[in-house]
Scaffold this active site. Sequence first.
Site, mmCIF file in Angstrom:
data_model
loop_
_atom_site.group_PDB
_atom_site.id
_atom_site.type_symbol
_atom_site.label_atom_id
_atom_site.label_comp_id
_atom_site.label_asym_id
_atom_site.label_seq_id
_atom_site.Cartn_x
_atom_site.Cartn_y
_atom_site.Cartn_z
ATOM 1 N N HIS A 1 5.750 -3.765 -12.738
ATOM 2 C CA HIS A 1 6.426 -4.185 -13.351
ATOM 3 C C HIS A 1 7.330 -5.303 -13.400
ATOM 4 O O HIS A 1 6.434 -6.302 -12.912
ATOM 5 C CB HIS A 1 7.516 -3.028 -12.270
ATOM 6 N N SER B 1 3.165 -3.398 9.787
ATOM 7 C CA SER B 1 3.130 -2.753 8.753
ATOM 8 C C SER B 1 2.619 -1.206 8.968
ATOM 9 O O SER B 1 2.192 -0.710 9.286
ATOM 10 C CB SER B 1 2.346 -3.481 7.326
ATOM 11 N N GLN C 1 2.334 3.083 -5.456
ATOM 12 C CA GLN C 1 1.178 2.451 -6.367
ATOM 13 C C GLN C 1 -0.029 1.869 -6.036
ATOM 14 O O GLN C 1 -1.063 2.235 -6.449
ATOM 15 C CB GLN C 1 1.863 1.456 -7.141
ATOM 16 N N ASP D 1 10.443 -4.305 -5.911
ATOM 17 C CA ASP D 1 11.516 -5.637 -6.587
ATOM 18 C C ASP D 1 11.739 -6.412 -5.420
ATOM 19 O O ASP D 1 12.006 -7.929 -5.893
ATOM 20 C CB ASP D 1 11.573 -4.947 -7.845
ATOM 21 N N GLU E 1 19.508 28.154 -12.478
ATOM 22 C CA GLU E 1 19.184 28.058 -13.916
ATOM 23 C C GLU E 1 19.605 26.115 -14.182
ATOM 24 O O GLU E 1 19.322 25.852 -15.330
ATOM 25 C CB GLU E 1 20.859 28.365 -14.490
ATOM 26 N N GLU F 1 15.206 5.017 -16.325
ATOM 27 C CA GLU F 1 15.518 5.297 -15.073
ATOM 28 C C GLU F 1 16.765 5.508 -14.980
ATOM 29 O O GLU F 1 17.477 6.336 -14.293
ATOM 30 C CB GLU F 1 15.468 4.240 -14.284
ATOM 31 N N TYR G 1 0.657 -1.128 -0.279
ATOM 32 C CA TYR G 1 0.225 -0.524 0.050
ATOM 33 C C TYR G 1 0.844 1.078 0.177
ATOM 34 O O TYR G 1 0.914 2.371 0.741
ATOM 35 C CB TYR G 1 -0.589 0.089 1.295
ATOM 36 N N GLY G 2 1.966 1.309 -0.885
ATOM 37 C CA GLY G 2 2.761 2.716 -1.562
ATOM 38 C C GLY G 2 2.102 3.495 -2.173
ATOM 39 O O GLY G 2 0.623 3.880 -2.178
#
Length: 335
Positions: free
Chosen positions: A108, A51, A28, A83, A227, A195, A25-26
């Site tokens: 993923h 958790s 995503q 992952d 800049e 990435e 439940y992060g």
Amino acid sequence: MAQMYYDKDADLKVLKGKTIAVIGYGSQGHAQAMNLKDSGLKVVIGLRKGSATRKKAEADGMKVMEVSAAVKAADIVHILAPDETQSKLYYSEIEPNLKQGAALSFSHGFNIHFNQIIPRADLDVFMVAPKSPGHIVRRTFTEGIGVPGLVAVYRDKSGNAKKIGLAFAKGIGCTRAGVYETTFREETETDLFGEQVDLCGGAASLMKAAFEILVEAGYQPEMAYFETVHELKLIVDLIHEGGLEKMWYSVSNTAEYGGMTVGPRVINAESEDAMYEALARIQNGEFAKEFILEGMLNHPVLKAMERHEKELELEIVGKAIRSKIPWLNKGIDDD
């Protein structure tokens, strides 16, 4: 050209009566679970005991269960844990509790493509990957638009895996913007490459080098930050909206001429050689092996690099500048 699908190509009825367990439940996990729930689908959240996100999920009105219980109750198990933790979690708590003929899904392809998870033969395996951070996935869904996404089928045991995947994509709002068909291999390798070489790694390294060169040349750090870092968002937004053409059209002739003539000298043949090397390490599994071992050792290299980044003058100056801009979104600087 990749095959594309929209709302008309997906049917939420495919998921009616099915229970979807979202594991994690992060960023995503929160976004996709909330969107699926708001699409009228039955969603449970699988979290480990203790958790840190349990209270947030419960406050959002989600039914929270321990991972093993959530998997037992589910027809589709959507794995959104990090992952590096997925393989251990899969073999210890997910696979032993999966129903026969259930579906396993991801956002993923890393663990499937690099053989860290080898699914049981009776399972459908598919991927739905929104091409956006979680908070944008959620925000655009509530605005009635959604973000583009990818869909891929690794195993179609039931004969309906693609239909299930497209319905899932519709449930989180991706078919509103368009879903591109891909493969687990293509998604994984292109995602890692992007990435590393430009989106995260390349852009960050370019900004750090440009900032440091200006400061070393005697310019004020605040001017250097504006800049080389702050204004990058303005440029990226133009590209996001209308490609390079809109960006070049929108900036001054001075910026266009200078950018077109100097840019290729900075990102040159040597830079491209490094990109080819990065792609080769992704394709042959060297990066995956290195990252998996790093995770097994509790990320000593990553944590050291994070500490170093926080101490950079660029970060210190940037935090001070952002604190003086009232309308900037609050986030990591609040910690």
